[in-house]
Scaffold this active site. Structure first.
Site, PDB file in Angstrom:
ATOM      1  N   ASP A  14      99.835 154.795   9.264  1.00 49.80           N
ATOM      2  CA  ASP A  14     100.141 155.865  10.333  1.00 49.80           C
ATOM      3  C   ASP A  14     100.723 156.981  10.144  1.00 49.80           C
ATOM      4  OD1 ASP A  14     100.151 156.600  13.097  1.00 49.80           O
ATOM      5  OD2 ASP A  14     101.386 155.299  13.615  1.00 49.80           O
ATOM      6  N   TRP A  19     101.602 164.281   9.352  1.00 47.73           N
ATOM      7  CA  TRP A  19     101.670 165.132   7.539  1.00 47.73           C
ATOM      8  C   TRP A  19     100.944 166.344   7.619  1.00 47.73           C
ATOM      9  CZ3 TRP A  19      98.705 166.448   3.974  1.00 47.73           C
ATOM     10  CH2 TRP A  19      99.390 166.465   2.262  1.00 47.73           C
ATOM     11  N   HIS A  31      94.349 162.854   6.543  1.00 48.73           N
ATOM     12  CA  HIS A  31      93.455 161.563   5.978  1.00 48.73           C
ATOM     13  C   HIS A  31      93.119 161.662   4.531  1.00 48.73           C
ATOM     14  CE1 HIS A  31      93.495 160.624  10.369  1.00 48.73           C
ATOM     15  NE2 HIS A  31      92.788 161.372  10.763  1.00 48.73           N
ATOM     16  N   LEU A 125      93.262 141.217  -7.004  1.00 45.79           N
ATOM     17  CA  LEU A 125      93.784 141.470  -5.603  1.00 45.79           C
ATOM     18  C   LEU A 125      92.549 141.390  -4.584  1.00 45.79           C
ATOM     19  CD1 LEU A 125      96.122 142.766  -3.882  1.00 45.79           C
ATOM     20  CD2 LEU A 125      95.222 144.741  -4.499  1.00 45.79           C
TER      21      LEU A 125
END
Ligand code: FPP
Length: 228
Positions: A14, A19, A31, A125
């Site tokens: 978020d 920003w 984004h 991962l």
């Protein structure tokens, strides 16, 4: 004794908009920088030995945003998926997606399917992208699947086994950035015993140090799971 590194960390990313606003930039610039933070965080999670990383990339409620922001996010997602697939080959990551395919543009679905297929056999991962994801919708989907199978009584295990990604364990740790402290329809079922960490940092500024801070806080938590 401190808790070991969590197997599964989930993040509500978020603060991209704020920003950008702080810099008088369009929201999409936030984004874009957020997508860079995604790459950094994937690398940091892998280096720390985390096995599953779920990232809340687009919620079912995000469709109510202005169309140009949605288009920008979908475009960014396509580009990120390409970069991601390249990285995944080098670093052995695997991609999963949690959410509904409904409403996602065909271009995005194509990229997703390609990335899923290309990384399916990787053993490092697992990055689980929550995309067009809503936790209430996920639970309803699980229940409807069970009803369609003719089930008359539904157990907790039945629901867990019919979530979007049943092989992904419940997250021990859920992080939300930007100082907001709520779950916003994210992993409602899986979060029953998760620890929460709220970071004041806006998502585009998130990095390995911030992830480490969350893990340090998690290590100190006493987890009782309802016991004493
Ligand atoms: C929240 O910031 C972020 C989102 C709704 C989208 C998350 C997208 C990214 C991190 C970048 C792209 C990632 C991928 C995987 C393509 P916000 O817009 O709600 O920020 P605000 O609350 O400050 O307005």
């Amino acid at each position: 004794m401190s808790n070991p590194i969590p197997t599964h960390v989930a993040i509500i990313m978020d603060g991209n908009g704020r920003w950008a606003n702080q810099r008088r930039l369009p929201r999409l610039a936030g984004h874009r920088e957020g997508a860079n933070a995604v790459q950094r965080t994937i690398e940091a999670a892998q280096a720390l030995g985390i096995k599953f990383l779920t990232l809340y990339a687009f919620s079912t409620e995000n469709w109510s945003r202005p169309q140009d922001e949605i288009d920008g996010l979908m475009d960014l997602l396509c580009k990120t998926l390409d970069t991601y697939t390249d990285q995944a080959h080098k670093k052995n990551y695997r991609l999963l997606v949690s959410g509904s395919r409904e409403k996602l543009p065909p271009t995005v679905l194509e990229k997703i399917d390609k990335a899923l297929q290309a990384t399916a056999n990787h053993t490092g991962l697992t990055v689980n992208l929550a995309l067009n994801y809503g936790a209430r919708q996920e639970i309803v989907h699980a229940v409807n699947t069970l009803l369609a199978q003719g089930k008359k009584a539904i157990s907790m295990d039945d629901i867990s086994a019919h979530l979007y990604q049943p092989a992904v364990p419940d997250p021990e740790l859920i992080i939300r950035t930007s100082g907001e402290e709520r779950l916003s329809n994210f992993l409602l079922w899986q979060a029953a015993y998760s620890e929460f960490y709220f970071s004041p940092v806006l998502w585009p500024d998130f990095n390995a140090q911030e992830l480490q801070k969350a893990l340090d806080a998690y290590a100190q938590r006493t987890r009782r799971f309802g016991g004493v």
